[in-house]
Design a protein around this motif. Sequence first.
Motif, PDB file in Angstrom:
ATOM      1  N   VAL A 232       0.831  -1.213   0.000  1.00  0.00           N
ATOM      2  CA  VAL A 232       0.000   0.000   0.000  1.00  0.00           C
ATOM      3  C   VAL A 232       0.863   1.259   0.000  1.00  0.00           C
ATOM      4  O   VAL A 232       1.760   1.411   0.829  1.00  0.00           O
ATOM      5  N   ALA A 233       0.579   2.136  -0.954  1.00  0.00           N
ATOM      6  CA  ALA A 233       1.143   3.492  -0.954  1.00  0.00           C
ATOM      7  C   ALA A 233      -0.033   4.462  -0.881  1.00  0.00           C
ATOM      8  O   ALA A 233      -0.452   4.857   0.200  1.00  0.00           O
ATOM      9  N   ALA A 234      -0.633   4.788  -2.044  1.00  0.00           N
ATOM     10  CA  ALA A 234      -1.837   5.631  -2.031  1.00  0.00           C
ATOM     11  C   ALA A 234      -3.075   4.831  -1.632  1.00  0.00           C
ATOM     12  O   ALA A 234      -4.105   5.397  -1.289  1.00  0.00           O
ATOM     13  N   GLY A 235      -2.989   3.509  -1.720  1.00  0.00           N
ATOM     14  CA  GLY A 235      -4.109   2.651  -1.315  1.00  0.00           C
ATOM     15  C   GLY A 235      -5.027   2.248  -2.448  1.00  0.00           C
ATOM     16  O   GLY A 235      -6.039   1.583  -2.242  1.00  0.00           O
ATOM     17  N   SER A 236      -4.663   2.643  -3.665  1.00  0.00           N
ATOM     18  CA  SER A 236      -5.541   2.397  -4.797  1.00  0.00           C
ATOM     19  C   SER A 236      -5.567   0.914  -5.178  1.00  0.00           C
ATOM     20  O   SER A 236      -6.639   0.332  -5.377  1.00  0.00           O
ATOM     21  N   LEU A 237      -4.394   0.291  -5.256  1.00  0.00           N
ATOM     22  CA  LEU A 237      -4.358  -1.132  -5.625  1.00  0.00           C
ATOM     23  C   LEU A 237      -5.202  -1.944  -4.650  1.00  0.00           C
ATOM     24  O   LEU A 237      -5.976  -2.824  -5.052  1.00  0.00           O
ATOM     25  N   LEU A 238      -5.065  -1.656  -3.370  1.00  0.00           N
ATOM     26  CA  LEU A 238      -5.811  -2.448  -2.390  1.00  0.00           C
ATOM     27  C   LEU A 238      -7.318  -2.204  -2.505  1.00  0.00           C
ATOM     28  O   LEU A 238      -8.112  -3.148  -2.558  1.00  0.00           O
ATOM     29  N   ILE A 370       3.528  -9.206  -5.825  1.00  0.00           N
ATOM     30  CA  ILE A 370       4.888  -8.681  -5.997  1.00  0.00           C
ATOM     31  C   ILE A 370       4.821  -7.727  -7.184  1.00  0.00           C
ATOM     32  O   ILE A 370       4.746  -8.151  -8.341  1.00  0.00           O
ATOM     33  N   THR A 371       4.834  -6.441  -6.861  1.00  0.00           N
ATOM     34  CA  THR A 371       4.335  -5.440  -7.806  1.00  0.00           C
ATOM     35  C   THR A 371       5.407  -4.667  -8.565  1.00  0.00           C
ATOM     36  O   THR A 371       5.062  -3.900  -9.472  1.00  0.00           O
ATOM     37  N   GLY A 372       6.681  -4.830  -8.182  1.00  0.00           N
ATOM     38  CA  GLY A 372       7.705  -4.058  -8.883  1.00  0.00           C
ATOM     39  C   GLY A 372       9.025  -4.806  -8.965  1.00  0.00           C
ATOM     40  O   GLY A 372       9.412  -5.532  -8.043  1.00  0.00           O
TER      41      GLY A 372
END
Length: 414
Positions: A232-238, A370-372
């Motif tokens: 989670v960074a901005a929370g959009s993916l989650l 595993i996103t990056g």
Amino acid sequence: MKTLRCRECGRIREFEPAYVCEDCFGPLEVAYDLAAVRHRISRASIASGPNTIWRYHELLPVPAGEPIDLGTGFTPLVQANNLGKALGLDHLYVKNDTLNPTGSFKDRNVAVATNFALSYGFDTLSCSSTGNLAGSVAAYAARAGLRGLVFIPAGLEPGKVGAAGAYGATIVEVDGTYDDVNRLCAELADQYRWAIVNVNLRPFYSEGSKTLAFEVVEQLGWRAPDHIVVPVAAGSLLAKTAKAFQELVGVGLLDQASTRIHAAQAEGCAPVSTAVRQGLDRITPVRANSIAKSLAIGNPADGRYAARAVRASDGWATACPEASVVGGMALLAETEGILSEPAGGVVVAGLRQLVDEGRVRRDETVVICITGSGLKTTELFEPLNGRRLRLAKARASEFVQALAEAEKTPVAVA
Ligand SMILES: Cc1ncc(COP(=O)(O)O)c(C=O)c1O
Ligand SMILES: [Zn+2]
């Protein structure tokens, strides 16, 4: 079939390039007439589509026709028996999104945003980025023949900045945090008619994130996992992972949205995890300082929705020690041959916590995102070179001796 809906007051409006509600200033998201989509979509129709995110085009906000693309999506879902053994799990899977065209899941978002931008006549593709998004926007701008203009905080990993530059984008480096950069972009979005994909095209951009969960369900044989761990960074993916499960149920492709969704952050920037762990609905912004630069968003745009999605799914949230991130990356690399950037280390370290706390059981099906790719952050692996032999002369005798020396000490696994 597609409209925009305010996430706060629920008001529906026409589908167009808009991102804030005129009534309550809440964020807009794309809503679908799922009953209608249900008649147009089936497991078979999806299976006969391309091996990209476009196999799910009925549930994406893009015009019909051939999309501009780099081949994003349908990345492998790898059964990770070695890592599972190390962590005490019998059914662990890695969704390997490092294999997207620019090495991160952001290609999913940018593919959707680019095609949307083209259909509405934007000439500039832009973003505020913690690194991976910049590379993706730059690459898609090149592919689509648009001007690429990416805004980043100074001090990101050179591999990320270098890649964005190689695709020909103009890079604007700001002496400040990501949150400062994002504020600047919000201001610019009011002044220029640019497609700043994660600002004024956010409702469309963020829909691309759903495709990761669509693929996981399809790749498991149209079954949802018991658990999914999402960085989670901005929370959009989650937040969009939750929306994806719900939409699959809504169109009849999945029986039940019962997956527990877990948020993974690192201690140096864990505003969403903190809110979840403390049972709060409000996110308190933090000043981010983390080795996981891609996740270093102190004031997350979708944080509230991510925290709600975790809670609604009966999931949990982790904030791993900063010192465990590189160990998580190394463990994944050494057990499964998958090279991740720090976001993946945060996910592996988070999963370990979930197992230790008994929140994930051995017999359950677990997917980690595993996103990056670690190919953009190879400098972090330098201290891990457990076995690196240096020969002063190219002589067999020297090699044999060096190897025997080196193999006395085992390579450290986190
Ligand atoms: C590699 C990686 N993983 C995960 C994320 C988190 O995505 P989101 O901002 O949608 O929470 C990012 C965001 O930049 C990222 O670069
Ligand atoms: Zn509203």
